[in-house]
Design an enzyme around this catalytic site. Structure first.
Site: not given
Ligand code: RNT
Ligand code: ZN
Length: 417
Positions: A184, A225, A227, A258, A261, A285, A293, A295, A325
């Site tokens: 990523w 990955e 986004k 993810d 994302h 993820h 996003d 998290d 993640d």
């Molecule tokens: C960032 C991505 C990525 C990170 C990690 C830490 O938006 O989701 O995967 O969260 O690599």
């Molecule tokens: Zn991620």
């Protein structure tokens, strides 16, 4: 609590719908889930004493007791590990290298900087996954890494990408199980760009160069990955979904989905079967976006269950690599690992207990009334009894007992940091 008696009640209830509870427990216990190292220290890593997090991602909160070094991170995860059932992998980022006090440039990280992690993984019965770190670095400060117009910067990151694949491959060889290498990059524009094409060409060229080096698919699987946007890169993300669909097709790679994302009304659960129509595999993820996003720690919500049921319904168990993640620094970080990972396990169990054959038969026959009626009926089956039995069989705390364990660890260990 009489776990055996409760399990019998559940066995009977599920058997009426043709579901074998014991087979469901067994299948979940054999499904690997990759738990991310970066929840333990707010994505700081050990490269610099006070690793500042950049790249448009953020861990908010300042709850005391975060892991400050490799020993603390390992000890914390060993503790969390005892609270989480199932088969586990640990996902490392390049910045979590064990450089023994030496300064190692990102483009020179190598398997030797992770030998102590491999040893630790063996001792703890864990698989490993890897992630190159294309952020939190002076050469990512202008917002572009693999898509940079500056050849020396782009090359530097290409070298990091290649090294990451060799590290991941070494994990696979050493542990005798495939390691996923998740790529990523944060690259993007804060404001409206006028030459998106150039940056995407640069990024494509970088992947051509990174993937020109061959690794053994038995040990390393690369995953890409995408986004939609990041903080400070609101107007254009170079590695968008469309870009990476094409890139993964071209190079025969996995695509990482993810859950944070995409645009807020898009869901990963619907994307899995779409992507797997053409690609060999996906990496997940699993995160929890709240308005963006963000998290947040994964909870047992409808989308998490939709993701795991999709995997089962499509028969994609071998093609979907599940990784977590999220990173919350506002509450006890070990509890974050436990809550998020236990919820992932619950969602897997939920899916394994779904009467798929019956539901798919209704759909095939056009009986959408029964399909909806049963999808609702199963929500009140004694799922919790099966979950308790699974935890007991796995020798991890049943019910809320783990919370007291974490509080004690906080008082005994974390509060002294
Ligand atoms: C960032 C991505 C990525 C990170 C990690 C830490 O938006 O989701 O995967 O969260 O690599
Ligand atoms: Zn991620």
């Amino acid at each position: 609590m009489n776990i055996e008696r409760n399990l019998d009640i559940a066995r009977e209830a599920y058997a009426k719908l043709g579901v074998d509870v014991d087979a469901a427990i067994k299948s979940v216990s054999e499904t690997p889930v990759s738990i991310h190292c970066w929840q333990g220290d707010d994505v700081a890593g050990f490269e610099t004493p006070d690793g500042e997090l950049t790249g448009g991602i953020q861990s908010t909160g300042n709850y005391p007791g975060k892991a400050r070094n490799i020993d603390e991170l390992r000890a914390d995860f060993e503790f969390a590990n005892k609270l989480i059932p199932g088969k586990k992998k640990f996902s490392l980022h390049a910045i979590y290298l064990d450089a023994q006090g030496k300064k190692v440039a990102r483009n020179e990280v190598a398997p030797e900087h992770f030998t102590s992690w491999v040893q630790w993984a063996k001792e703890n019965g864990l698989g490993l996954d890897f992630n190159p770190t294309f952020f939190s670095h002076p050469l990512s400060a202008d917002g572009f890494t693999l898509s940079s117009d500056d050849e020396s910067i782009r090359k530097f990151w290409v070298e990091h990408g290649i090294q990451s694949r060799l590290i991941s491959e070494s994990f696979g060889r050493e542990l005798g199980q495939t390691s996923c290498n998740n790529l990523w990059v944060p690259d993007g524009f804060k404001d409206i760009p006028v030459n998106r094409a150039k940056k995407r060409e640069n990024l494509a060229k970088s992947y051509d160069e990174i993937f020109a080096v061959k690794t053994d698919d038995n040990y390393n699987l690369d995953s890409l990955e995408s986004k939609v946007f990041g903080i400070g890169a609101e107007s254009c993300t170079i590695g968008s979904h469309e870009f990476y669909m094409g890139c993964a097709m071209k190079h025969g790679k996995l695509l990482t989905l993810d859950t944070g994302h995409y645009h807020p009304t898009e869901v990963v659960s619907d994307k899995i079967s779409g992507v797997l129509t053409y690609l060999d595999g996906v990496m997940l993820h699993v995160s929890r976006p709240v308005r963006w996003d963000s998290d947040h720690v994964v909870i047992l919500d409808d989308e998490l269950k939709a993701i795991t049921t999709e995997i089962k319904r499509g028969g994609y168990e071998k093609r979907v690599h599940i990784g977590l993640d999220f990173f919350d620094g506002s509450i006890n970080r070990i509890a974050c690992w436990a809550i998020g990972s236990r919820n992932m396990q619950k969602a897997l169990l939920w899916a394994a207990l779904e009467p798929i054959a019956m539901l798919q038969k209704f759909e095939a026959e056009g009986d959408f009334t029964s399909r909806l009626a049963y999808l609702e009926e199963i929500k009140t089956l004694p799922f919790g009894f099966v979950w308790d039995a699974y935890c007991a069989q796995q020798n991890v705390p049943v019910g809320d007992k783990w919370i007291a364990d974490v509080k004690k660890y906080e008082a005994d260990v974390l509060s002294h940091r």
